[in-house]
Design an enzyme around this catalytic site. Structure first.
Site, PDB file in Angstrom:
ATOM      1  N   VAL A 498       0.820  -1.216   0.000  1.00 48.23           N
ATOM      2  CA  VAL A 498       0.000   0.000   0.000  1.00 48.23           C
ATOM      3  C   VAL A 498       0.854   1.267   0.000  1.00 48.23           C
ATOM      4  CG1 VAL A 498      -1.896  -1.182   1.145  1.00 48.23           C
ATOM      5  CG2 VAL A 498      -0.191  -0.002   2.523  1.00 48.23           C
ATOM      6  N   GLU A 499       0.206   2.397  -0.294  1.00 54.47           N
ATOM      7  CA  GLU A 499       0.841   3.728  -0.342  1.00 54.47           C
ATOM      8  C   GLU A 499       2.063   3.746  -1.254  1.00 54.47           C
ATOM      9  OE1 GLU A 499       1.453   5.886   3.261  1.00 54.47           O
ATOM     10  OE2 GLU A 499      -0.548   5.485   4.016  1.00 54.47           O
ATOM     11  N   GLY A 500       1.948   3.095  -2.389  1.00 58.52           N
ATOM     12  CA  GLY A 500       3.065   3.012  -3.333  1.00 58.52           C
ATOM     13  C   GLY A 500       3.752   1.679  -3.177  1.00 58.52           C
TER      14      GLY A 500
END
Length: 806
Positions: A498-500
């Site tokens: 997640v988040e990149g």
């Protein structure tokens, strides 16, 4: 002066001018002086050199001439090699700002400036919150009950979230929030996650990228007044929906649309949007009362103007709005935080529901990237550090109390190697977490550093939890209430993804974004190349270009001389016993900056597609930063001698990994002969660094095997129940008891001339008492250690017909 001496002096002066980055005019003046001196050595033979040097000097020093003959043609070439940037890439590139990463990219990091930054500290209010409400919240959490029985936080934990405003840590006090610092936010998430990752994620998300932060920065006054107090108290539960089945990392491909039109709202016709979306992986969606949504806005009827494609836009939609669908829950690797899909078809929303109102239509990606530039450095890095701290504390204790072949397993070098990595990675992760949070609290939004931190602290989590599982063996494999590792082990890929996603972050973002944002001149050159005023563009490009050329030459000299001298000529902060590391990092900074410039000049826009090279450059930049953080932590904590093995291991490991990354860059350089030549510049005497020694690793591992100030500092900030009825508290208690019992065991073995074994310990204790080898108090110590160890190494059992846990 003889010719050889003259040449040697000239060489030394040339290197010195480059080393100190003397201005172009100063350098030319010095060389004119040397030409005059040369004339006295060999009169009449230097005329042609004078003429040539004079011509070159005039071109270089007379700016209009230099711009016309050199900079303008070079700018034309530069425009052809610039990598094409999509609008979303351009926005991401401009998000946030630079901080210490820019110093590292310069090749001349100013260590005094870094160390002058105040040591990040929690405020008294934040510390009291951690010691009181967060402690109470952690006591309410039973991770086995959460993940195996309820598949949710218990009602009492949800009540405490609301009571203590755990969803309002970033919300200003004027709106009823706690208004904690970045370090305070990180510390709360870290402590909660050390008790339950599911609870940590639940608390983390509303305080990270989402409606709360977007409203604080971009919301209208009415939106702030309405939503922020409700979000702070948990009356409203937010989620934010960005990811679609067909658009993950490629946010520009969002298929979700909002069509500007008129519709009915609260009994009257208003201007708004009819929005259709299909989102998944949305944390808190199953329980959310308000949905943050990113979509592409279109105005086909030109109700707002003459532009049809308006761009990515963000809205805030109550989930009870007709047409909003919250799907069934996802099951993210048996973690029990709320996560699921959301969909809607032709849902009409008024313009008032757009975050920031009509002014921010089409600015959604900018809003998200600016918020992510800081938020990505807080939550997930805190989760990774939390896992490292718990792995350090529990694995060290287990390796001391668990015996094989009659000795603690921590005495075996294979286990010691794993313990060393756990401790060393954790030290580095925590140092980077704290320093980066401190940078944010100083007003920075370091987008490149947030990517570094997200990647390395989640990858560090993967390493330390894997090592911890290896050491625990069957104790870590068998699921049940006694297992404090398995759920984190299962959930590691969540943080990685997640988040990149980490593959993308390492191969494209860290260096790809850092090369332009952090470089002292490249962004200025890029902006000059895109300046519609061509004449001004040439002037700006000229200024940046010739400073850039001096920058490259200087870094080449600094890297080469640093290699020849073992970095002894680099300055270091005065009075530091860690001067060796400051110098070596300065040397690697110069080598990195020089190689980056050569590669960028050679590949240009092609570098965007050479992801392996980009990833290796990112590794070097990352370890320069992680090492800087470790040094600052050591200095900020007063240089505790007990922690020196941790610092030494972390720094030597980082230096060795930087060396490996640079070797891989040069081995795979697009022009092979140039790679060989560049190696002679940056490593003129061969490999300068070795991995941390076994002796150093032994010293690091020992810190985890017994209580100490260093162990307490390393694991500070996690939830540690003082209760032997809890698996974590039990392991700590067993460690203390075993250490207290060890000298008595040796006494008993010597007195009875036996080799003790836990299975036959009790009869030997009785024999020892009868023979007067030990007294009753000593026997009690042995029995307590045996009882606690037996419980600590035990695993859970489930009935033959009972449900097997998942």
């Amino acid at each position: 002066m003889s010719v050889p001496v003259f040449v040697l002096v000239l060489l030394i002066i040339t290197l010195a001018l480059a080393w100190f980055r003397a201005r172009l005019g100063v350098q030319i003046g010095v060389y004119f002086g040397f030409l005059g001196l040369a004339e006295s050595i060999g009169p009449g033979i230097w005329n042609w050199v004078w003429i040539l040097f004079a011509v070159v000097s005039v071109v270089l020093l007379v700016r209009p001439l230099r711009r016309a003959l050199m900079s303008k043609p070079l700018l034309g070439w530069f425009r052809t090699v610039l990598p094409p940037l999509s609008p979303t890439e351009q926005i991401a590139l401009n998000a946030g700002n630079t901080w210490w990463d820019a110093d590292l990219f310069s090749g001349r990091p100013d260590w005094s400036k870094l160390l002058a930054n105040p040591a990040p500290q929690l405020s008294p209010e934040e510390q009291a919150f951690l010691d009181g409400p967060v402690e109470e919240f952690c006591r309410s959490l039973d991770d086995w009950r959460i993940t195996d029985e309820l598949n949710d936080l218990p009602p009492e934990s949800w009540a405490l979230i609301r009571k203590h405003k755990l969803f309002g840590m970033i919300i200003p006090k004027e709106y009823g929030g706690l208004e904690f610092s970045a370090l305070g936010n990180s510390s709360v998430v870290m402590k909660i996650a050390s008790r339950s990752l599911s609870a940590g994620v639940t608390v983390m998300v509303p305080n990270s990228l989402g409606p709360g932060e977007l409203l604080m920065h971009y919301g209208t006054d009415a939106q702030k007044r309405h939503y922020l107090p409700r979000l702070a108290t948990g009356e409203e539960i937010p989620c934010f929906a960005l990811t679609s089945p067909w658009a993950g990392s490629d946010a520009g491909a969002l298929p979700d649309v909002g069509i500007i039109c008129k519709g009915m709202h609260e009994g009257r016709e208003v201007l708004g949007m009819r929005v259709t979306w299909d989102k998944r992986y949305i944390t808190l969606a199953p329980v959310a009362t308000v949905l943050g949504l990113a979509f592409k806005a279109y105005d086909p009827d030109q109700l707002l103007g003459d532009t049809e494609d308006l761009g990515i836009t963000c809205a805030l939609i109550p989930t009870d709005t007709p047409g909003v669908e919250i799907g069934q829950r996802h099951a993210p690797l048996n973690a029990s935080f709320m996560n699921g899909p959301t969909r809607g078809k032709d849902v009409f929303i008024p313009m008032d529901w757009l975050i920031g109102g009509t002014e921010y239509i089409g600015k959604g990606w900018m809003m998200l990237m600016n918020c992510l530039s800081a938020g990505r450095a807080i939550s997930l890095p805190a989760l990774g550090t939390s896992s490292g701290k718990m792995a350090s504390r529990m694995t060290g204790a287990y390796a001391r109390v668990r015996r094989q072949f009659r000795v603690p397993i921590g005495a075996f070098e294979g286990v010691e190697e794993a313990l060393t990595r756990i401790a060393g990675y954790t030290y580095r992760m925590d140092a980077a977490r704290v320093m980066t949070a401190g940078a944010i609290d100083l007003g920075n939004k370091p987008s490149v550093l947030s990517a570094i931190l997200k990647y390395h602290n989640t990858e560090g989590m993967r390493q330390v939890v894997g090592d911890a599982m290896d050491v625990h063996g069957g104790r870590g494999v068998i699921m049940g209430p006694a297992n404090y590792l398995a759920r984190n082990y299962q959930a590691v890929p969540i943080s990685i993804t997640v988040e990149g996603a980490n593959i993308l972050t390492r191969s494209m973002i860290i260096f790809g974004q850092g090369a332009i944002r952090c470089h002292p001149y490249l962004l200025r050159e890029v902006e000059a190349a895109s300046n519609p005023d061509r004449d001004q563009g040439v002037r700006d490009f000229d200024d940046a270009l010739f400073a850039h050329i001096g920058h490259v030459i200087s870094n080449k000299v600094r890297a080469f001389v640093g290699g020849l001298t073992g970095a002894r000529l680099f300055s270091r902060p005065t009075g530091r016993r860690t001067g060796y590391y400051f110098r070596q990092l300065s040397r690697m900074s110069a080598a990195f900056a020089f190689l980056a410039d050569v590669t960028l000049a050679l590949l240009g826009g092609e570098l965007k597609r050479r992801e392996k090279l980009s990833a290796r450059f990112g590794d070097v930049l990352s370890h320069l930063y992680l090492s800087s953080a470790a040094l600052k932590r050591f200095e900020d904590q007063g240089r505790p001698s007990e922690d020196r093995p941790l610092l030494d291991w972390a720094l030597r490991d980082s230096l060795f990994k930087m060396q490996l990354a640079i070797e891989d860059i040069l081995r795979n350089f697009p022009v092979r002969w140039l790679g060989v030549a560049l190696r002679l510049v940056v490593f003129p005497l061969g490999r300068p660094y070795a991995p941390p020694s076994d002796r150093l690793g032994h010293a690091v591992a020992r810190l985890l095997l017994e209580p100490s100030l260093a162990r307490d500092r390393l694991t500070a900030g996690v939830y540690l129940p003082d209760d032997a009825g809890d698996p974590v508290g039990l392991m700590d208690a067993a460690l203390v008891a075993v250490i207290a019992a060890e000298p008595i065991e040796r006494k008993l073995e010597k007195g009875l001339k036996v080799r003790l074994h836990p299975a036959t310990m009790e009869p030997e204790i009785e024999r020892g008492l009868g023979a007067g080898v030990i007294d009753a108090d000593e026997a009690a110590v042995l029995r307590e250690a045996l009882a606690l160890t037996t419980r600590a190494i035990a695993v859970d059992e489930f009935g033959e017909t009972g449900r097997i846990p998942v």
